[in-house]
Design a protein around this motif. Structure first.
Motif, PDB file in Angstrom:
ATOM      1  N   UNK A   1     -85.119 -28.708 -40.218  1.00  0.00           N
ATOM      2  CA  UNK A   1     -85.847 -29.184 -41.393  1.00  0.00           C
ATOM      3  C   UNK A   1     -84.964 -30.163 -42.173  1.00  0.00           C
ATOM      4  N   UNK A   2     -83.684 -29.856 -42.298  1.00  0.00           N
ATOM      5  CA  UNK A   2     -82.750 -30.739 -42.998  1.00  0.00           C
ATOM      6  C   UNK A   2     -82.651 -32.096 -42.314  1.00  0.00           C
ATOM      7  N   UNK A   3     -82.591 -32.098 -40.986  1.00  0.00           N
ATOM      8  CA  UNK A   3     -82.535 -33.367 -40.246  1.00  0.00           C
ATOM      9  C   UNK A   3     -83.768 -34.217 -40.531  1.00  0.00           C
ATOM     10  N   UNK A   4     -84.920 -33.576 -40.561  1.00  0.00           N
ATOM     11  CA  UNK A   4     -86.162 -34.298 -40.839  1.00  0.00           C
ATOM     12  C   UNK A   4     -86.135 -34.878 -42.254  1.00  0.00           C
ATOM     13  N   UNK A   5     -85.696 -34.074 -43.210  1.00  0.00           N
ATOM     14  CA  UNK A   5     -85.614 -34.556 -44.590  1.00  0.00           C
ATOM     15  C   UNK A   5     -84.621 -35.716 -44.702  1.00  0.00           C
ATOM     16  N   UNK A   6     -83.480 -35.585 -44.039  1.00  0.00           N
ATOM     17  CA  UNK A   6     -82.463 -36.642 -44.091  1.00  0.00           C
ATOM     18  C   UNK A   6     -82.920 -37.920 -43.404  1.00  0.00           C
ATOM     19  N   UNK A   7     -83.818 -37.802 -42.435  1.00  0.00           N
ATOM     20  CA  UNK A   7     -84.325 -38.979 -41.728  1.00  0.00           C
ATOM     21  C   UNK A   7     -85.289 -39.797 -42.590  1.00  0.00           C
ATOM     22  N   UNK A   8     -85.822 -39.156 -43.631  1.00  0.00           N
ATOM     23  CA  UNK A   8     -86.777 -39.834 -44.492  1.00  0.00           C
ATOM     24  C   UNK A   8     -88.215 -39.712 -44.017  1.00  0.00           C
ATOM     25  N   UNK A   9     -88.421 -39.035 -42.901  1.00  0.00           N
ATOM     26  CA  UNK A   9     -89.777 -38.858 -42.370  1.00  0.00           C
ATOM     27  C   UNK A   9     -90.650 -38.086 -43.359  1.00  0.00           C
ATOM     28  N   UNK A  10     -90.044 -37.101 -44.009  1.00  0.00           N
ATOM     29  CA  UNK A  10     -90.718 -36.275 -45.010  1.00  0.00           C
ATOM     30  C   UNK A  10     -89.736 -36.088 -46.161  1.00  0.00           C
TER      31      UNK A  10
END
Length: 70
Positions: A8-17
């Motif tokens: 979840x952190x990776x997704x947040x850091x990617x800016x996707x969500x």
């Protein structure tokens, strides 16, 4: 940001969500979402399913909410 959910952190850091996106669909404030991501409080199963279904359907539920081992 340190959370207990590495994927979840990776997704947040990617800016996707964003945390704001999560807060909006859960009808919660940013602080509440941050506390849940940090493990201070927990996502309900309904909240987790909503996040997965509405924001990140391409990520397996089990992977998205897998808790980082200490």
């Amino acid at each position: 940001m340190k959370t207990i959910y590495p994927t979840f952190t990776k997704v947040l850091n990617s800016g996707e969500v964003s945390i704001d996106d999560v807060a909006r669909i859960l009808n919660a404030d940013r602080k509440t979402v941050m506390q849940k991501l940090q493990g201070i409080s927990e996502f309900t199963i309904n909240e987790a399913m909503t996040i997965n279904r509405r924001l990140l359907p391409n990520v397996a539920f089990e992977e998205l909410f897998k808790i980082q081992e200490q």
